[in-house]
Design a protein around this motif. Structure first.
Motif, short mmCIF file in Angstrom:
data_model
loop_
_atom_site.label_atom_id
_atom_site.label_comp_id
_atom_site.label_asym_id
_atom_site.label_seq_id
_atom_site.Cartn_x
_atom_site.Cartn_y
_atom_site.Cartn_z
N VAL A 26 0.84 -1.20 0.00
CA VAL A 26 0.00 0.00 0.00
C VAL A 26 0.87 1.25 0.00
CG1 VAL A 26 -1.76 1.28 1.30
CG2 VAL A 26 -1.86 -1.21 1.18
N GLY A 27 1.99 1.21 0.71
CA GLY A 27 2.86 2.37 0.81
C GLY A 27 3.72 2.63 -0.41
N VAL A 28 3.89 1.60 -1.27
CA VAL A 28 4.78 1.77 -2.44
C VAL A 28 4.04 1.57 -3.76
CG1 VAL A 28 6.82 1.10 -1.12
CG2 VAL A 28 5.55 -0.66 -2.35
N SER A 88 9.55 -10.86 -4.56
CA SER A 88 8.86 -9.58 -4.74
C SER A 88 9.88 -8.45 -4.92
CB SER A 88 7.97 -9.27 -3.53
OG SER A 88 6.89 -10.17 -3.45
N GLY A 89 10.95 -8.51 -4.14
CA GLY A 89 12.00 -7.50 -4.27
C GLY A 89 12.74 -7.57 -5.59
N LEU A 90 12.80 -8.78 -6.17
CA LEU A 90 13.52 -8.98 -7.43
C LEU A 90 12.61 -8.85 -8.66
CD1 LEU A 90 15.58 -12.13 -6.35
CD2 LEU A 90 16.48 -9.81 -6.64
N ALA A 91 11.31 -8.67 -8.45
CA ALA A 91 10.32 -8.72 -9.54
C ALA A 91 10.68 -7.80 -10.70
CB ALA A 91 8.94 -8.38 -9.00
N PRO A 148 5.71 2.86 7.69
CA PRO A 148 6.38 4.14 7.46
C PRO A 148 7.90 4.00 7.27
CG PRO A 148 4.78 4.36 9.21
CD PRO A 148 4.86 2.90 8.89
N ILE A 149 8.51 3.09 8.03
CA ILE A 149 9.94 2.85 7.86
C ILE A 149 10.21 2.29 6.47
CG2 ILE A 149 11.90 1.42 8.61
CD1 ILE A 149 10.73 1.62 11.47
N GLY A 150 9.34 1.35 6.04
CA GLY A 150 9.47 0.77 4.71
C GLY A 150 9.33 1.81 3.61
N VAL A 151 8.39 2.72 3.80
CA VAL A 151 8.17 3.79 2.81
C VAL A 151 9.39 4.72 2.77
CG1 VAL A 151 6.77 5.82 2.24
CG2 VAL A 151 5.66 3.70 2.96
N THR A 152 9.97 4.99 3.95
CA THR A 152 11.17 5.84 4.01
C THR A 152 12.33 5.17 3.27
OG1 THR A 152 10.48 6.72 6.16
CG2 THR A 152 12.80 6.97 5.56
N LEU A 157 16.12 4.62 -0.96
CA LEU A 157 16.95 3.63 -1.68
C LEU A 157 16.22 2.94 -2.83
CD1 LEU A 157 18.52 1.91 1.48
CD2 LEU A 157 19.56 3.69 0.05
N GLY A 158 14.88 2.94 -2.80
CA GLY A 158 14.10 2.22 -3.80
C GLY A 158 13.22 1.18 -3.13
N TRP A 159 12.06 0.90 -3.73
CA TRP A 159 11.08 0.01 -3.10
C TRP A 159 11.60 -1.41 -2.93
CZ3 TRP A 159 9.65 -4.26 -5.88
CH2 TRP A 159 9.79 -4.22 -7.27
N ARG A 160 12.53 -1.84 -3.77
CA ARG A 160 13.05 -3.21 -3.66
C ARG A 160 13.73 -3.43 -2.30
NH1 ARG A 160 12.68 -5.53 -8.70
NH2 ARG A 160 12.52 -4.08 -10.45
N TYR A 161 14.38 -2.41 -1.79
CA TYR A 161 15.09 -2.55 -0.52
C TYR A 161 14.14 -2.68 0.65
CZ TYR A 161 19.47 -1.62 -2.90
OH TYR A 161 20.57 -1.72 -3.72
N ALA A 162 12.90 -2.20 0.50
CA ALA A 162 11.89 -2.39 1.55
C ALA A 162 11.58 -3.89 1.69
CB ALA A 162 10.63 -1.62 1.21
#
Length: 402
Positions: A26-28, A88-91, A148-152, A157-162
């Protein structure tokens, strides 16, 4: 720190991990839309697909794995979850992301069901309700702090790093579980048919509908909480994150209140009182939304009590299975999360329909209807419990009852 407290913290960590994975999308959404060059509305289906697969797959995975060691099953499912989240991070494209989200959704429900089963077995009777409420709180904590940490991280750094961060948390959680979980839990095995007999008990199927309509009550308005705060109440987008943070903190307190109610011997009997309050508040909401203070105030109170049945109903499922259907204990522990997800789908669909039919300011009226249905089914659950106890007492004292 004693062993039980350490186990409790790790169980909450598992719920936090699962919550971060479920809510992070939802955040990304906007970032995913740009990366995959797909419309935002299409990307939004990732949320729907996850909830649907979660709800449908959980009972099948739970029943089919019940014959195996719970210790090995839980660890195996977490490995599959780790693979799905990392994918998911590698998608590289939208279809790949859909498949990876389906993998994590398939395992998430069974993981939390097994955690609940371990919790109910490990916890002393007087601490069971408190532990269950903290596990539920793990999802709220993920919403308030993890996302929120994931969104930050996504922004920096990019959504993959979340997603990679969640994978790292999964490795830590897996390692802790290896050392802290009991390896030889006593478990009663049964055929698929024997496990499903649980669902024929009125104490269970009435409670299932209570859970479904509880979730529908919340999401019949909470689905549109952002436009309610900004469009109707006129709060700025700058203050939105703080308002959602406050609502999240209140939801954590709501989970603790739920645990306190569940610890009482008549916890479920108190539920009609809370649902009466829900109905009144939801009917008053269209008028409360005319003012910032009253509008946000009513959202705060609803957030505190709307899901107060979470812990009492989970304890009810566990206790019923433990006493009468020991072969179905893991299935029983999954019922709350399964039907809560179905309720989310029903409530959010209702919110969308109500917005078009009566306007955003009156969508809470649909929630009031679902609150009334939840109250009706929890009353039927209480009646079924009372009948069962009377029948059990009569069977135990046949001479006295003649």
């Amino acid at each position: 720190m004693n062993r039980f407290k350490l186990q409790s913290i790790i169980f909450v960590l598992v719920a936090f991990m699962l919550g971060c994975n479920e809510f992070i999308v939802v955040g990304v959404l906007s970032d995913l839309s740009r990366t995959f060059d797909v419309k935002l509305s299409t990307i939004g289906y990732l949320v729907t697909i996850f909830a649907t697969v979660y709800a449908i797959s959980t009972p099948f995975v739970t029943v089919l794995t019940s014959r195996y060691s719970r210790y090995k099953t839980l660890l195996s499912l977490i490995v599959v979850f780790f693979i799905g989240n990392t994918l998911s991070g590698l998608a590289p494209n939208y279809l790949f992301m859909v498949i990876s989200r389906m993998i994590t959704a398939t395992t998430a429900g069974s993981i939390i069901s097994l955690v609940m089963t371990f919790a109910s077995t490990i916890a002393p009777r007087d601490k069971r309700a408190g532990l269950v409420s903290w596990i539920f709180a793990g999802f709220s904590i993920a919403s308030v702090f993890g996302v929120p940490i994931g969104v930050t991280v996504s922004t920096s750094l990019g959504w993959r790093y979340a997603f990679y961060g969640i994978s790292g948390l999964t490795i830590v959680t897996f390692t802790l579980l290896v050392f802290i979980l009991p390896r030889n839990l006593k478990q009663t095995q049964g055929s698929i048919k024997n496990q499903l007999t649980l669902l024929l008990d009125p104490r269970i199927y009435f409670a299932i509908f209570s859970t479904l309509f509880m979730a529908a009550t919340m999401y019949a308005y909470y689905t549109y909480v952002r436009p309610l705060l900004t469009t109707l109440l006129g709060f700025s987008t700058t203050s939105l994150n703080w308002l959602l943070f406050v609502l999240g903190i209140v939801s954590i307190f709501g989970n603790r209140l739920s645990g306190a109610v569940a610890a009482r011997p008549n916890g479920l009997r108190l539920m009609p009182r809370f649902y009466t309050a829900d109905i009144i508040l939801l009917l008053l909401m269209p008028f409360a939304l005319l003012n910032k203070v009253s509008g946000f105030g009513i959202l705060l109170v609803l957030t505190l009590i709307v899901t107060i049945m979470n812990s009492p109903i989970q304890i009810h499922f566990l206790n019923t299975a433990e006493s009468d259907y020991p072969q179905s204990l893991v299935l029983a522990s999954s019922l709350s999360s399964i039907f809560f997800n179905f309720g989310i789908s029903l409530g959010s669909a209702t919110a969308s329909s109500m917005t078009g039919l009566v306007g955003l300011d009156k969508i809470s009226l649909g929630g009031a209807v679902y609150a009334a249905l939840a109250m009706m089914f929890v009353m039927l659950t209480n009646r079924a419990i009372k009948r069962h106890q009377a029948a059990k007492s009569a069977a135990a004292n046949p001479v006295t009852n003649k």
